[in-house]
Design a protein around this motif. Sequence first.
Motif, PDB file in Angstrom:
ATOM      1  N   GLN A   1      -4.085  -3.293  -0.080  1.00  0.00           N
ATOM      2  CA  GLN A   1      -2.633  -3.204  -0.239  1.00  0.00           C
ATOM      3  C   GLN A   1      -2.278  -2.027  -1.145  1.00  0.00           C
ATOM      4  O   GLN A   1      -2.946  -1.822  -2.170  1.00  0.00           O
ATOM      5  CB  GLN A   1      -2.120  -4.509  -0.873  1.00  0.00           C
ATOM      6  N   ALA A   2      -1.254  -1.276  -0.772  1.00  0.00           N
ATOM      7  CA  ALA A   2      -0.755  -0.214  -1.646  1.00  0.00           C
ATOM      8  C   ALA A   2      -0.212  -0.863  -2.920  1.00  0.00           C
ATOM      9  O   ALA A   2       0.339  -1.967  -2.891  1.00  0.00           O
ATOM     10  CB  ALA A   2       0.341   0.586  -0.944  1.00  0.00           C
TER      11      ALA A   2
ATOM     12  N   HIS B   1      -7.566  -6.168   3.850  1.00  0.00           N
ATOM     13  CA  HIS B   1      -7.859  -7.139   2.800  1.00  0.00           C
ATOM     14  C   HIS B   1      -7.079  -8.421   3.110  1.00  0.00           C
ATOM     15  O   HIS B   1      -5.955  -8.357   3.617  1.00  0.00           O
ATOM     16  CB  HIS B   1      -7.412  -6.564   1.447  1.00  0.00           C
ATOM     17  N   PRO B   2      -7.673  -9.582   2.839  1.00  0.00           N
ATOM     18  CA  PRO B   2      -6.971 -10.839   3.160  1.00  0.00           C
ATOM     19  C   PRO B   2      -5.571 -10.954   2.558  1.00  0.00           C
ATOM     20  O   PRO B   2      -4.689 -11.570   3.146  1.00  0.00           O
ATOM     21  CB  PRO B   2      -7.892 -11.920   2.579  1.00  0.00           C
ATOM     22  N   LYS B   3      -5.327 -10.336   1.405  1.00  0.00           N
ATOM     23  CA  LYS B   3      -4.003 -10.404   0.770  1.00  0.00           C
ATOM     24  C   LYS B   3      -3.099  -9.239   1.167  1.00  0.00           C
ATOM     25  O   LYS B   3      -1.973  -9.143   0.698  1.00  0.00           O
ATOM     26  CB  LYS B   3      -4.156 -10.431  -0.745  1.00  0.00           C
ATOM     27  N   GLU B   4      -3.590  -8.370   2.034  1.00  0.00           N
ATOM     28  CA  GLU B   4      -2.815  -7.181   2.416  1.00  0.00           C
ATOM     29  C   GLU B   4      -1.702  -7.553   3.376  1.00  0.00           C
ATOM     30  O   GLU B   4      -1.921  -8.220   4.377  1.00  0.00           O
ATOM     31  CB  GLU B   4      -3.751  -6.150   3.047  1.00  0.00           C
ATOM     32  N   ARG B   5      -0.497  -7.098   3.052  1.00  0.00           N
ATOM     33  CA  ARG B   5       0.664  -7.283   3.934  1.00  0.00           C
ATOM     34  C   ARG B   5       0.875  -6.005   4.737  1.00  0.00           C
ATOM     35  O   ARG B   5       0.442  -4.938   4.334  1.00  0.00           O
ATOM     36  CB  ARG B   5       1.941  -7.544   3.128  1.00  0.00           C
ATOM     37  N   ASP B   6       1.571  -6.143   5.850  1.00  0.00           N
ATOM     38  CA  ASP B   6       1.890  -4.964   6.654  1.00  0.00           C
ATOM     39  C   ASP B   6       3.008  -4.199   5.944  1.00  0.00           C
ATOM     40  O   ASP B   6       4.158  -4.611   5.962  1.00  0.00           O
ATOM     41  CB  ASP B   6       2.322  -5.387   8.057  1.00  0.00           C
TER      42      ASP B   6
END
Length: 166
Positions: free
Chosen positions: A33-34, A78-83
């Motif tokens: 995630q950024a 990453h599992p916590k990464e949002r689009d």
Amino acid sequence: PRHDPESRRSLVARSGETVDPAWTRSVLLVSRQATSQREVPGKSPRDWLPAGRKVAHLRAIHRVICEQEGLRLLVSTHPKERDDGTLQRGLPTSQEGRTWRYTTVHPLVLAEHTDFAIVFSSGVVLDLLVSGIPTIEFQDVTGASAYDGPDALRDTEGRILRTAQR
């Protein structure tokens, strides 16, 4: 325990996930995630991977891996990464499915089918290295004040290394 060879074999066997045979011997990219939607590091002292920097990194990785080396890229988020739009901005949409593609297969399952990996700062680096996969941890913390200072660990070119492990 996750670095125990038997534990890794068990995880891979239990996952039931498979890799498309056409995409074996690709390069695994584990995204992240950024840290902000800014183009450059901002006000937060830990803003080391703003959206603009992440997009630039993705473009550089695609250029070298796919265009210059003729390899293909499997992109695992990453599992916590949002689009947040960074993957779409950083990777050429016209090449999706040809030079790169998304995957939801667990990185340890993919490790058995990839030549090497690139990871945006994650503990997955150690998991892949223990699995025998050459791995590049791609990070640049320049401008993130939490990591800079007179005692900051630096590489031979003076670039800041976020932690001693890296």
